[in-house]
Design a protein around this motif. Sequence first.
Motif, mmCIF file in Angstrom:
data_model
loop_
_atom_site.group_PDB
_atom_site.id
_atom_site.type_symbol
_atom_site.label_atom_id
_atom_site.label_comp_id
_atom_site.label_asym_id
_atom_site.label_seq_id
_atom_site.Cartn_x
_atom_site.Cartn_y
_atom_site.Cartn_z
ATOM 1 N N LYS A 68 0.767 -1.147 0.058
ATOM 2 C CA LYS A 68 -0.159 -0.022 0.031
ATOM 3 C C LYS A 68 0.808 1.217 -0.082
ATOM 4 O O LYS A 68 0.264 2.198 -0.481
ATOM 5 N N TYR A 69 1.895 1.283 0.821
ATOM 6 C CA TYR A 69 2.656 2.501 0.689
ATOM 7 C C TYR A 69 4.251 2.044 0.721
ATOM 8 O O TYR A 69 4.975 1.959 1.696
ATOM 9 N N ARG A 70 4.492 1.864 -0.438
ATOM 10 C CA ARG A 70 5.968 1.384 -0.960
ATOM 11 C C ARG A 70 6.925 2.478 -0.341
ATOM 12 O O ARG A 70 8.151 1.975 0.091
ATOM 13 N N THR A 71 6.627 3.784 -0.482
ATOM 14 C CA THR A 71 7.879 4.738 0.135
ATOM 15 C C THR A 71 8.061 4.620 1.229
ATOM 16 O O THR A 71 9.133 4.854 1.958
ATOM 17 N N TYR A 72 6.667 4.546 2.149
ATOM 18 C CA TYR A 72 6.882 4.287 3.744
ATOM 19 C C TYR A 72 7.903 3.025 4.090
ATOM 20 O O TYR A 72 8.610 3.130 4.973
ATOM 21 N N PHE A 73 7.490 1.917 3.336
ATOM 22 C CA PHE A 73 8.275 0.600 3.576
ATOM 23 C C PHE A 73 9.895 1.101 3.301
ATOM 24 O O PHE A 73 10.503 0.629 4.228
ATOM 25 N N TYR A 74 10.133 1.590 2.388
ATOM 26 C CA TYR A 74 11.760 1.939 1.954
ATOM 27 C C TYR A 74 12.283 2.737 3.003
ATOM 28 O O TYR A 74 13.329 2.739 3.379
ATOM 29 N N ASN A 75 11.232 3.607 3.375
ATOM 30 C CA ASN A 75 11.721 4.902 4.343
ATOM 31 C C ASN A 75 11.753 4.444 5.853
ATOM 32 O O ASN A 75 12.500 5.043 6.681
#
Length: 189
Positions: A68-75
């Motif tokens: 759902k939130y790939r950017t959140y995952f990476y960050n």
Amino acid sequence: MYFLTKSLVIIIGSISLSLGINLFLTPYEILDGGVVGLALILHYLYNFKIGLMIIIISMPIFIIAWFKYRTYFYNSVHGLITSSFIIDLLKPVRNIVQIDALYSAIFGGILVGFGIGLMLRFQTSTGGTDLIAQLICDKTGMNVGLLIFSMDAIIILVGGIVLTSHTLLLSIITVLVGGLMISAMTVTE
């Protein structure tokens, strides 16, 4: 240069968070909110490793983040792994500092809040219940800050019930001080 700065921030933030937990929270069975609070409850009840519990509890949240939130995952994945590792690595520093429980709650909140706030300032975090709050916010339109506060309150209340009322009062102080520190660290100019 950006990668180096972000890596340094994650390490410094993780050390601050870990010292807050190990030096000041665990000696008095004080809780923090979110996933860290759940891990602390499991540690106090069953002596599970705090960092390992943070990773295990966070797995479903990170699976959701991946989809759902790939950017959140990476960050957040680097912050999660680094802080969890350092929390367990610094376990031997427990009981080095012996101060009154009230001061311990305050200093613990300052160090935990500083570590989390520093990471948030550089668009990284340790992950956790803020993603769940964001998902609920996206679906319902509820205020994300109120949702995070509500989840933290429930975790601390449960901890106060299964541990002691003393834990509850000290944990409230820690979360309030930590929240103020995070707010001060993330204020944009």
